[in-house]
Enzyme design. Structure first.
Site, PDB file in Angstrom:
ATOM      1  N   ARG A 218       0.855  -1.181   0.000  1.00 36.02           N
ATOM      2  CA  ARG A 218       0.000   0.000   0.000  1.00 36.02           C
ATOM      3  C   ARG A 218       0.890   1.229   0.000  1.00 36.02           C
ATOM      4  O   ARG A 218       1.898   1.284   0.712  1.00 36.02           O
ATOM      5  CB  ARG A 218      -0.921   0.020   1.232  1.00 36.02           C
ATOM      6  CG  ARG A 218      -2.111  -0.936   1.120  1.00 36.02           C
ATOM      7  CD  ARG A 218      -3.091  -0.436   0.080  1.00 36.02           C
ATOM      8  NE  ARG A 218      -4.283  -1.249  -0.034  1.00 36.02           N
ATOM      9  CZ  ARG A 218      -4.445  -2.250  -0.902  1.00 36.02           C
ATOM     10  NH1 ARG A 218      -3.437  -2.567  -1.709  1.00 36.02           N
ATOM     11  NH2 ARG A 218      -5.571  -2.916  -0.965  1.00 36.02           N
TER      12      ARG A 218
ATOM     13  N   GLU B 195      -2.783   8.289  -5.702  1.00 40.85           N
ATOM     14  CA  GLU B 195      -2.776   7.649  -7.008  1.00 40.85           C
ATOM     15  C   GLU B 195      -3.886   8.218  -7.885  1.00 40.85           C
ATOM     16  O   GLU B 195      -5.031   8.275  -7.433  1.00 40.85           O
ATOM     17  CB  GLU B 195      -2.962   6.136  -6.857  1.00 40.85           C
ATOM     18  CG  GLU B 195      -1.837   5.474  -6.085  1.00 40.85           C
ATOM     19  CD  GLU B 195      -2.048   3.990  -5.847  1.00 40.85           C
ATOM     20  OE1 GLU B 195      -1.111   3.325  -5.361  1.00 40.85           O
ATOM     21  OE2 GLU B 195      -3.170   3.486  -6.126  1.00 40.85           O
TER      22      GLU B 195
ATOM     23  N   HIS C 294       0.089   0.794  -9.888  1.00 37.98           N
ATOM     24  CA  HIS C 294      -0.720  -0.079  -9.025  1.00 37.98           C
ATOM     25  C   HIS C 294      -1.207  -1.285  -9.833  1.00 37.98           C
ATOM     26  O   HIS C 294      -2.395  -1.609  -9.867  1.00 37.98           O
ATOM     27  CB  HIS C 294      -1.902   0.683  -8.424  1.00 37.98           C
ATOM     28  CG  HIS C 294      -2.424   0.040  -7.168  1.00 37.98           C
ATOM     29  ND1 HIS C 294      -2.883   0.752  -6.078  1.00 37.98           N
ATOM     30  CD2 HIS C 294      -2.567  -1.267  -6.816  1.00 37.98           C
ATOM     31  CE1 HIS C 294      -3.292  -0.079  -5.131  1.00 37.98           C
ATOM     32  NE2 HIS C 294      -3.112  -1.309  -5.563  1.00 37.98           N
TER      33      HIS C 294
ATOM     34  N   ALA D 251       0.553  -4.464  -9.834  1.00 36.59           N
ATOM     35  CA  ALA D 251       1.173  -5.733  -9.447  1.00 36.59           C
ATOM     36  C   ALA D 251       0.168  -6.870  -9.401  1.00 36.59           C
ATOM     37  O   ALA D 251       0.506  -8.021  -9.691  1.00 36.59           O
ATOM     38  CB  ALA D 251       1.864  -5.588  -8.091  1.00 36.59           C
TER      39      ALA D 251
END
Length: 336
Positions: A239, A268, A296, A298
Site C-alpha cells: 500500500r 494515485e 498499481h 502488481a
C-alpha cells in the site's frame, strides 16, 4: 438475493459474477466514483455489497444498508471500508486475499530484477541514444543478486511467495512480521528480526507486503530509512501510504537508499509536483536509473481478474449461506 456492486471495475454486465452466484440472484451494477452516485434505493434494497477501491464505505452512509448481510471487498486491502462501523451494524466484512498472490510476488521480484540488472535503465538510455549509450556500465544499481539479502516486511501469503522466489535466485531471506507466531520461521528456513530497524539494517533489498493499518501507515519513514543498509533497494507492492514519500525522497537524494521500485503511492495517480515524482519525470541525473514506477498494477493479469471477480461472488454466496470465509471484522452473518 440482490447483490449491489457500486464501483464496478469491469465493463460487462457482471457475467463472471452471475455465473459464480448461480440462479435466483440479481446484480445491481454501477460504476460510481462516490456513494451519492448510486441511487439510495439500491443501497437500501441490497442483501450484499461487492466493494471495489473507489468508494469510501464509511460512517453514516452504512445506515442505508438496511438489508445488507455481508460486504465483500473485491481485493486484499480493505482500508476504504470502516470495518468497525460495519461490525457495529452487524455486517460482516470479508476480503479476497488469494486472487493475485503469485502475480504480486512476481511483480515485486520483476521490479527488483529490473533495477539490480539495469534492465529499465539500459532500455531508457538506448532509446535516447542507441549508439552512444551502447555501454554496460551505466546503470547505477547493477549487482549480482545471488548472495544478497532479501528482506520482507509482512510474511503473509504474498510476502512468503516473494521470499520463496528470492531464495530461488540464491538470495538469503530475512523477514519482519510481529503478527507471525514464534517458530513460524523454522518451517521456511528464513531469518527473522524482531524489529523493523534490524530488518532495514540487515537487508540489501526490502520488499513490503504488509497491510495498511494505523501501525503501518508511514512506517517506512525517516527513522526506518535512516537505519537502512547503505545502497538498499526498497520495493513496495503493498500500500502506498506505508511509505512516507517525502522521507524516501530525502533518503534517495542523500544516497542513503540506493533505489526504489514503487507499484503503489500514497496518492494515485501521483501528484506531479511532488519533488520525487518531478525529479523522476525529468530524469534528473541524481535519480536516473534509481526509481522505477508502475501504476498499481502488481495484482494484474487477465487470469487474476477472473479469479478476483469469481471469488468475490463466491465469498458473498458463502456468507449468505451462513458459512463466511475471510471475514476481517469478526461478525457472524445473519441468515435471511
Amino acid at each position: 438475493m440482490r447483490i449491489l456492486i457500486p464501483d464496478a471495475q469491469f465493463l460487462d454486465d457482471a457475467e463472471i459474477e452471475r455465473a459464480a452466484a448461480g440462479p435466483g440472484v440479481t446484480f445491481d451494477v454501477h460504476r460510481a466514483v462516490r456513494e451519492t452516485d448510486v441511487p439510495e434505493a439500491s443501497w437500501r434494497a441490497c442483501d450484499a455489497v461487492i466493494c471495489y477501491h473507489v468508494i469510501q464505505y464509511r460512517g453514516p452512509w452504512l445506515d442505508r444498508l438496511e438489508r445488507c448481510r455481508v460486504m465483500v471487498r473485491a481485493g486484499v486491502g480493505f482500508d476504504n471500508i470502516d470495518i468497525a462501523a460495519a461490525a457495529g451494524r452487524g455486517i460482516p466484512v470479508c476480503n479476497v486475499p488469494d486472487y493475485g498472490t503469485t502475480d504480486v510476488a512476481d511483480h515485486a521480484i520483476a521490479m527488483m530484477m529490473a533495477l539490480t540488472r539495469g534492465v529499465a535503465a539500459y532500455d531508457a538510455q538506448l532509446r535516447a541514444d542507441p549508439v552512444g549509450a551502447w555501454r554496460f556500465d551505466t546503470p547505477p544499481l547493477v549487482r549480482r543478486v545471488r548472495g544478497q539479502t532479501f528482506g520482507v516486511v509482512g510474511l503473509g501469503r504474498i510476502g512468503t511467495a516473494a521470499a520463496l522466489r528470492a531464495r530461488a535466485f540464491g538470495m538469503d531471506v530475512l523477514f519482519y512480521d510481529p503478527a507471525l507466531p514464534s517458530g513460524a520461521e523454522l518451517s521456511f528456513g528464513f531469518g527473522r528480526t524482531r524489529s523493523l530497524a534490524d530488518l532495514m539494517a540487515g537487508a540489501d533489498i526490502v520488499s513490503l507486503h504488509c497491510p495498511l493499518t494505523g501501525e503501518t501507515r508511514g512506517m517506512i519513514g525517516a527513522e526506518a530509512l535512516a537505519a537502512s543498509r547503505p545502497g538498499q533497494i526498497l520495493v513496495n507492492t503493498a500500500r502506498g501510504a506505508v511509505v512516507d514519500l517525502d522521507a524516501l525522497f530525502g533518503a534517495l537524494k542523500d544516497g542513503r537508499v540506493g533505489g526504489a521500485a514503487l507499484d503503489v503511492l500514497p496518492v494515485e495517480p501521483p501528484e506531479p509536483d511532488h519533488p520525487l515524482i518531478r525529479a523522476w519525470k525529468a530524469q534528473e541525473p541524481w535519480i536516473a536509473g534509481r526509481l522505477l514506477l508502475s501504476p498499481h498494477a502488481a495484482f494484474y493479469s487477465p487470469s487474476s481478474i477472473v479469479d478476483l471477480r469469481r471469488k468475490s461472488a463466491e465469498t458473498v454466496m458463502a456468507a449468505l449461506a451462513g458459512e463466511p470465509i475471510n471475514c476481517v471484522n469478526g461478525v457472524v452473518p445473519r441468515h435471511g
